[in-house]
Design an enzyme around this catalytic site. Structure first.
Site, short mmCIF file in Angstrom:
data_model
loop_
_atom_site.label_atom_id
_atom_site.label_comp_id
_atom_site.label_asym_id
_atom_site.label_seq_id
_atom_site.Cartn_x
_atom_site.Cartn_y
_atom_site.Cartn_z
N TYR A 103 -4.56 -10.95 -31.12
CA TYR A 103 -3.81 -11.29 -29.90
C TYR A 103 -4.52 -12.43 -29.15
O TYR A 103 -3.92 -13.47 -28.83
CB TYR A 103 -3.68 -10.06 -29.00
CG TYR A 103 -3.11 -10.35 -27.64
CD1 TYR A 103 -1.82 -10.87 -27.49
CD2 TYR A 103 -3.85 -10.12 -26.49
CE1 TYR A 103 -1.31 -11.15 -26.23
CE2 TYR A 103 -3.35 -10.39 -25.22
CZ TYR A 103 -2.06 -10.91 -25.11
OH TYR A 103 -1.56 -11.20 -23.87
O1 LIG Z 1 -3.87 4.87 -23.94
C1 LIG Z 1 -4.79 4.09 -23.66
C2 LIG Z 1 -4.59 2.70 -23.47
C3 LIG Z 1 -5.67 1.90 -23.18
N1 LIG Z 1 -6.92 2.43 -23.05
C4 LIG Z 1 -8.06 1.59 -22.73
O2 LIG Z 1 -7.82 0.93 -21.51
C5 LIG Z 1 -8.43 -0.36 -21.53
C6 LIG Z 1 -7.38 -1.40 -21.23
O3 LIG Z 1 -6.49 -1.45 -22.33
P1 LIG Z 1 -5.01 -2.05 -22.21
O4 LIG Z 1 -4.34 -1.83 -23.52
O5 LIG Z 1 -4.33 -1.51 -21.01
O6 LIG Z 1 -5.27 -3.59 -21.94
P2 LIG Z 1 -6.17 -4.66 -22.75
O7 LIG Z 1 -7.41 -4.88 -21.94
O8 LIG Z 1 -6.37 -4.25 -24.15
O9 LIG Z 1 -5.26 -5.95 -22.78
C7 LIG Z 1 -4.41 -6.20 -21.71
O10 LIG Z 1 -4.98 -7.13 -20.84
C8 LIG Z 1 -4.93 -8.47 -21.17
C9 LIG Z 1 -3.50 -8.83 -21.46
O11 LIG Z 1 -3.37 -10.18 -21.75
C10 LIG Z 1 -2.97 -7.98 -22.56
O12 LIG Z 1 -1.65 -8.33 -22.80
C11 LIG Z 1 -3.04 -6.58 -22.20
O13 LIG Z 1 -2.62 -5.77 -23.26
C12 LIG Z 1 -9.05 -0.51 -22.91
O14 LIG Z 1 -10.38 -0.14 -22.85
C13 LIG Z 1 -8.31 0.51 -23.77
O15 LIG Z 1 -9.03 1.01 -24.86
C14 LIG Z 1 -7.13 3.80 -23.23
O16 LIG Z 1 -8.24 4.29 -23.11
N2 LIG Z 1 -6.05 4.58 -23.52
#
Ligand SMILES: O=c1ccn([C@@H]2O[C@H](COP(=O)(O)OP(=O)(O)O[C@H]3OC[C@@H](O)[C@H](O)[C@H]3O)[C@@H](O)[C@H]2O)c(=O)[nH]1
Length: 415
Positions: A223
Site C-alpha cells: 500500500y
Molecule cells: O482490527 C484491528 C485493526 C487494526 N489494528 C491495529 O490498529 C493500528 C492501526 O491500523 P489501521 O488498519 O486502522 O490503520 P493503518 O495504520 O494500518 O493504516 C491507515 O492509516 C494510514 C492510511 O493511509 C491507511 O489507509 C489506513 O489504513 C495498527 O497497529 C493495526 O494493527 C488492530 O489492532 N485491530
C-alpha cells in the site's frame, strides 16, 4: 462503461429516453394513413429536435449557475467521492460553492453517500455523479472531454495495509496505474491542478519521530509502496509541465460529519482487513465478538502500535486549503496529522468511553505490513497553509462517528 447522473437522476439517461419516445411515436404514426396527421407528425418531429437539443446540452455546462470561486476554481473532479474521505470532501466543496463531479466505481464506496449529497444539493449542475472505473482509460478520457474541470482531487484508492500484503497487484493497479490514467487525462484535457491523497504509509517505519516531510520515504508494505510510486510519477510529470500539485500525506483518519449526514461504511466482506475504528465500532455493536488487537510486542510504551489519528473534518479542511494555495509549477507536500501519537490500547479505551460499551479485547500476533510508531510533525502545513487540526479530542471524534454508526446499522446499505 460510463453512467451519468446529476441532481436526483442517478444513472438516468435522458437522451436515450427522448430518442425512445420519438421513435415510438413515429412508429405509431407510420401505421396510420390519415393525411391530416402529417402536420401532427411534423410538429412532433420539431418537438423531438428541441428535446434532443436540450438533453445534449447538460446543465453542468451552464457557467452562470454558480458563484465563481475567488480563485476561479469552480468545478472539481472528486475521484472516489462515494467513499469515506471523498464523500466528506465533496460535502465540504459543495458547501463552499464549488461544482463537484464524483467519479466512483462503487467497489468500496457507497451510492448511499452520493444520494445524501444529492439530497443536500439538488440544484441542477451542482453535483454530478459518474459511475466509472479509473482503470478504464477510454471512459476516463470521455469524462474529461465532456467536462471542463478546473481541478482534480484524487481520492479513489483501495486503502487497507493488511490487504495490500495479500493482494499487492490489486494495490499497484488500483493506486499506481490508475493515477497514471488520471494524469494522462489531465494532460490531454489541460486540467492543471491536482490534489493527491497520499499517506503516512509512504514513510514506512522511520527511526526518528515525529515524521517531517523530508523524512526519507521507505515504505514497508505494498500500500505504502504503491502510493509512493504514484507520488513519484506525479512529481516527475509535474516537473515537465506547469501543473499545480499538492500531495497530502494523511495519517490515520477517523470521525465523521459533525452534523451526522455522512459516515464511514466499510464493506462487511472486507471486515478482516478493516481499520481500527471500524473494528472497534463493530465490536461495540456486537457484530463481531470482540476487537482483535494485532500485536502487543512492539517497542512502544504499552507494546501496541502508535498512530496519529486525524479527524476527517480537519482532513477535508486541509484539502480546501491545499486547493486554494496550489500554484503552477509547484509541488507542495504536506503531512496532515495532529502531531500526537496514540497507542492502539489508548484508542480502544477512548472507543469504550465514546460508545459506552465495554468492548471485549483479544490480543493477537502482529499484522503483516504494520510498523510500530508513526506520528506527524504538522508544522509545515501550519506555516504554509495556515492549517492546524481542530478536532483533536479522540474520544469526541469517536463519539460523533459512533452516533452515525448507531443510526446506520447497515451503513448506507452498500449499494
Ligand atoms: O482490527 C484491528 C485493526 C487494526 N489494528 C491495529 O490498529 C493500528 C492501526 O491500523 P489501521 O488498519 O486502522 O490503520 P493503518 O495504520 O494500518 O493504516 C491507515 O492509516 C494510514 C492510511 O493511509 C491507511 O489507509 C489506513 O489504513 C495498527 O497497529 C493495526 O494493527 C488492530 O489492532 N485491530
Amino acid at each position: 462503461m460510463v453512467h451519468k447522473g446529476s441532481g436526483n437522476g442517478l444513472f438516468h439517461n435522458p437522451s436515450s429516453l427522448a430518442l425512445t419516445s420519438c421513435m415510438d411515436f413515429l412508429d405509431s404514426r407510420r401505421k396510420s394513413n390519415s393525411a391530416g396527421k402529417v402536420i401532427a407528425v411534423a410538429f412532433f418531429i420539431a418537438v423531438c429536435i428541441v428535446m434532443l437539443k436540450q438533453v445534449y446540452s447538460p446543465s453542468y455546462t451552464s457557467p452562470d449557475m454558480f458563484a465563481q470561486h475567488e480563485l476561479g476554481v469552480t468545478h472539481v473532479l472528486v475521484t472516489g467521492g462515494a467513499g469515506y474521505i471523498g464523500s466528506h470532501a465533496a460535502l465540504r466543496l459543495l458547501k463552499d460553492s464549488y461544482r463537484v463531479t464524483i467519479v466512483d466505481n462503487l467497489s468500496r464506496g457507497n451510492l448511499g453517500a452520493v444520494k445524501v449529497l444529492q439530497e443536500l444539493f439538488p440544484e441542477p449542475g451542482r453535483l454530478q455523479f459518474i459511475y466509472a472505473d479509473l482503470g478504464d482509460a477510454k471512459a476516463v478520457n470521455k469524462i474529461f472531454a465532456e467536462n471542463a474541470f478546473d481541478a482534480v482531487m484524487h481520492f479513489a484508492a483501495v486503502a487497507y495495509v493488511g490487504e495490500s500484503t495479500i493482494e499487492p497487484l490489486r494495490y499497484y493497479h488500483n493506486i499506481t496505474s490508475n493515477t497514471l490514467v488520471v494524469l494522462e487525462a489531465m494532460a490531454a484535457h489541460n486540467v492543471k491542478t491536482l490534489i493527491y491523497s497520499s499517506t503516512c504509509a509512504t514513510y514506512g517505519e522511520p527511526i526518528k519521530m515525529p515524521i517531517r516531510e523530508e523524512t526519507p520515504q521507505l515504505p514497508i508494505n505494498p500500500y505504502g509502496k504503491a502510493k509512493k510510486m504514484a507520488e513519484d510519477i506525479i512529481i516527475d510529470f509535474s516537473n515537465t509541465t506547469d501543473m499545480a500539485v499538492m500531495i497530502l500525506r494523511y495519517f490515520n483518519v477517523i470521525g465523521s460529519d459533525p452534523e451526522g449526514r455522512l459516515g464511514e461504511a466499510p464493506r462487511p466482506e472486507l471486515r478482516e482487513h478493516g481499520r481500527i475504528s471500524g473494528a472497534c465500532f463493530d465490536a461495540a455493536r456486537g457484530i463481531i465478538p470482540g476487537l482483535k488487537v494485532k500485536g502487543t510486542d512492539y517497542k512502544t510504551a504499552d507494546g501496541t502500535c502508535v498512530r496519529d489519528y486525524i479527524d476527517v473534518t480537519d482532513l477535508v479542511d486541509a484539502h480546501v486549503k491545499a486547493l486554494a494555495h496550489a500554484k503552477p509549477r509547484k509541488v507542495g507536500i504536506y503531512n496532515v496529522g495532529t502531531g500526537k501519537g496514540r497507542s492502539v490500547k489508548e484508542f480502544v479505551d477512548a472507543c469504550k468511553k465514546a460508545t459506552g460499551v465495554d468492548i471485549k479485547v483479544e490480543y493477537l500476533d502482529r499484522r503483516p505490513g504494520d510498523y510500530a510508531e508513526v506520528f506527524s510533525d504538522p508544522s509545515k502545513i501550519k506555516q504554509e497553509l495556515s492549517w492546524t487540526a481542530q478536532y483533536t479530542d479522540l474520544q469526541k471524534s469517536l463519539q460523533v462517528a459512533w452516533k452515525w454508526q448507531k443510526s446506520h446499522l447497515n451503513g448506507y446499505g452498500h449499494g
